[in-house]
Design a protein around this motif. Sequence first.
Motif, PDB file in Angstrom:
ATOM      1  N   GLU A   1       0.688   6.570   7.967  1.00 26.14           N
ATOM      2  CA  GLU A   1       0.228   6.230   9.309  1.00 26.14           C
ATOM      3  C   GLU A   1      -0.478   4.886   9.241  1.00 26.14           C
ATOM      4  O   GLU A   1      -1.217   4.617   8.295  1.00 26.14           O
ATOM      5  CB  GLU A   1      -0.745   7.278   9.845  1.00 26.14           C
ATOM      6  N   ILE A   2      -0.239   4.073  10.254  1.00 26.42           N
ATOM      7  CA  ILE A   2      -0.947   2.803  10.410  1.00 26.42           C
ATOM      8  C   ILE A   2      -1.521   2.818  11.818  1.00 26.42           C
ATOM      9  O   ILE A   2      -0.792   3.013  12.793  1.00 26.42           O
ATOM     10  CB  ILE A   2      -0.011   1.598  10.215  1.00 26.42           C
ATOM     11  N   GLU A   3      -2.829   2.633  11.892  1.00 23.59           N
ATOM     12  CA  GLU A   3      -3.505   2.629  13.202  1.00 23.59           C
ATOM     13  C   GLU A   3      -3.143   3.876  14.018  1.00 23.59           C
ATOM     14  O   GLU A   3      -2.932   3.804  15.227  1.00 23.59           O
ATOM     15  CB  GLU A   3      -3.156   1.368  13.992  1.00 23.59           C
TER      16      GLU A   3
ATOM     17  N   ALA B   1       4.809  -0.736  22.334  1.00 23.06           N
ATOM     18  CA  ALA B   1       3.396  -1.091  22.156  1.00 23.06           C
ATOM     19  C   ALA B   1       2.923  -0.729  20.750  1.00 23.06           C
ATOM     20  O   ALA B   1       2.195  -1.500  20.105  1.00 23.06           O
ATOM     21  CB  ALA B   1       2.534  -0.390  23.207  1.00 23.06           C
ATOM     22  N   ALA B   2       3.353   0.422  20.244  1.00 28.77           N
ATOM     23  CA  ALA B   2       2.936   0.867  18.914  1.00 28.77           C
ATOM     24  C   ALA B   2       3.475  -0.051  17.828  1.00 28.77           C
ATOM     25  O   ALA B   2       2.742  -0.435  16.907  1.00 28.77           O
ATOM     26  CB  ALA B   2       3.401   2.306  18.670  1.00 28.77           C
ATOM     27  N   VAL B   3       4.749  -0.419  17.907  1.00 31.11           N
ATOM     28  CA  VAL B   3       5.323  -1.273  16.874  1.00 31.11           C
ATOM     29  C   VAL B   3       4.696  -2.668  16.919  1.00 31.11           C
ATOM     30  O   VAL B   3       4.476  -3.290  15.885  1.00 31.11           O
ATOM     31  CB  VAL B   3       6.874  -1.300  16.932  1.00 31.11           C
ATOM     32  N   GLU B   4       4.370  -3.140  18.101  1.00 31.39           N
ATOM     33  CA  GLU B   4       3.668  -4.433  18.218  1.00 31.39           C
ATOM     34  C   GLU B   4       2.299  -4.352  17.554  1.00 31.39           C
ATOM     35  O   GLU B   4       1.851  -5.305  16.927  1.00 31.39           O
ATOM     36  CB  GLU B   4       3.519  -4.833  19.688  1.00 31.39           C
TER      37      GLU B   4
ATOM     38  N   PRO C   1       1.816  -6.361  12.423  1.00 32.73           N
ATOM     39  CA  PRO C   1       1.018  -7.298  11.622  1.00 32.73           C
ATOM     40  C   PRO C   1       0.320  -6.647  10.426  1.00 32.73           C
ATOM     41  O   PRO C   1      -0.136  -7.347   9.525  1.00 32.73           O
ATOM     42  CB  PRO C   1      -0.028  -7.821  12.609  1.00 32.73           C
ATOM     43  N   LEU C   2       0.249  -5.327  10.402  1.00 34.96           N
ATOM     44  CA  LEU C   2      -0.453  -4.614   9.336  1.00 34.96           C
ATOM     45  C   LEU C   2       0.467  -4.073   8.245  1.00 34.96           C
ATOM     46  O   LEU C   2       0.001  -3.499   7.273  1.00 34.96           O
ATOM     47  CB  LEU C   2      -1.254  -3.461   9.951  1.00 34.96           C
ATOM     48  N   ILE C   3       1.761  -4.277   8.408  1.00 34.44           N
ATOM     49  CA  ILE C   3       2.732  -3.760   7.444  1.00 34.44           C
ATOM     50  C   ILE C   3       2.873  -4.741   6.293  1.00 34.44           C
ATOM     51  O   ILE C   3       3.051  -5.942   6.505  1.00 34.44           O
ATOM     52  CB  ILE C   3       4.098  -3.534   8.126  1.00 34.44           C
ATOM     53  N   ASP C   4       2.834  -4.207   5.063  1.00 33.29           N
ATOM     54  CA  ASP C   4       3.120  -5.059   3.910  1.00 33.29           C
ATOM     55  C   ASP C   4       4.637  -5.111   3.751  1.00 33.29           C
ATOM     56  O   ASP C   4       5.361  -4.279   4.271  1.00 33.29           O
ATOM     57  CB  ASP C   4       2.439  -4.547   2.640  1.00 33.29           C
ATOM     58  N   ASP C   5       5.123  -6.097   3.042  1.00 28.62           N
ATOM     59  CA  ASP C   5       6.567  -6.293   2.978  1.00 28.62           C
ATOM     60  C   ASP C   5       7.236  -5.609   1.801  1.00 28.62           C
ATOM     61  O   ASP C   5       8.374  -5.905   1.466  1.00 28.62           O
ATOM     62  CB  ASP C   5       6.914  -7.787   2.974  1.00 28.62           C
TER      63      ASP C   5
ATOM     64  N   ILE D   1       8.843  -5.121   6.599  1.00 27.90           N
ATOM     65  CA  ILE D   1       8.620  -5.997   7.758  1.00 27.90           C
ATOM     66  C   ILE D   1       9.935  -6.235   8.495  1.00 27.90           C
ATOM     67  O   ILE D   1      10.003  -6.089   9.720  1.00 27.90           O
ATOM     68  CB  ILE D   1       7.950  -7.320   7.342  1.00 27.90           C
ATOM     69  N   GLU D   2      10.986  -6.570   7.767  1.00 25.01           N
ATOM     70  CA  GLU D   2      12.289  -6.788   8.399  1.00 25.01           C
ATOM     71  C   GLU D   2      12.760  -5.523   9.115  1.00 25.01           C
ATOM     72  O   GLU D   2      13.295  -5.580  10.229  1.00 25.01           O
ATOM     73  CB  GLU D   2      13.314  -7.210   7.351  1.00 25.01           C
ATOM     74  N   TYR D   3      12.546  -4.386   8.499  1.00 23.41           N
ATOM     75  CA  TYR D   3      12.954  -3.098   9.063  1.00 23.41           C
ATOM     76  C   TYR D   3      12.264  -2.858  10.407  1.00 23.41           C
ATOM     77  O   TYR D   3      12.918  -2.527  11.401  1.00 23.41           O
ATOM     78  CB  TYR D   3      12.602  -1.992   8.072  1.00 23.41           C
ATOM     79  N   TYR D   4      10.949  -3.057  10.447  1.00 21.33           N
ATOM     80  CA  TYR D   4      10.206  -2.805  11.679  1.00 21.33           C
ATOM     81  C   TYR D   4      10.335  -3.943  12.697  1.00 21.33           C
ATOM     82  O   TYR D   4      10.221  -3.703  13.899  1.00 21.33           O
ATOM     83  CB  TYR D   4       8.743  -2.456  11.370  1.00 21.33           C
TER      84      TYR D   4
END
Length: 109
Positions: free
Chosen positions: A33-35, A71-74, A78-82, A87-90
């Motif tokens: 989970e992120i945020e 809204a959630a993906v936005e 910025p908090l996803i590591d690559d 990052i490309e996936y999301y």
Amino acid sequence: MIANMSKPGLNLLSRLREEHMRAPFPPHMRRREIEGEDMVLLDAEIAGCASSSLPGSLDESVNEILLGCLAAVEKVLPLIDDEGGAIEYYERLREMAALVAEIGNANAR
């Protein structure tokens, strides 16, 4: 075919969806989970909305789910590591969600 959506927009959405279906899910995003956003669920909901939009217009409840996912993906992008191409996936998911939202907005007019 979706009413009010340009052929190039539909082609792009179809291509992105196909790319997404072939892409492996980033393993380190499972059970993460992120945020407060479950990353697997976010993936599944956006992909499902994109699939639902291809044969016809979105109903209001699917459009509401999609807008929440956009809204959630936005928020989380910025908090996803690559690691593992996450990052490309999301980013692809975000682009798909934006296109589907455009479809929903065009159909609402």
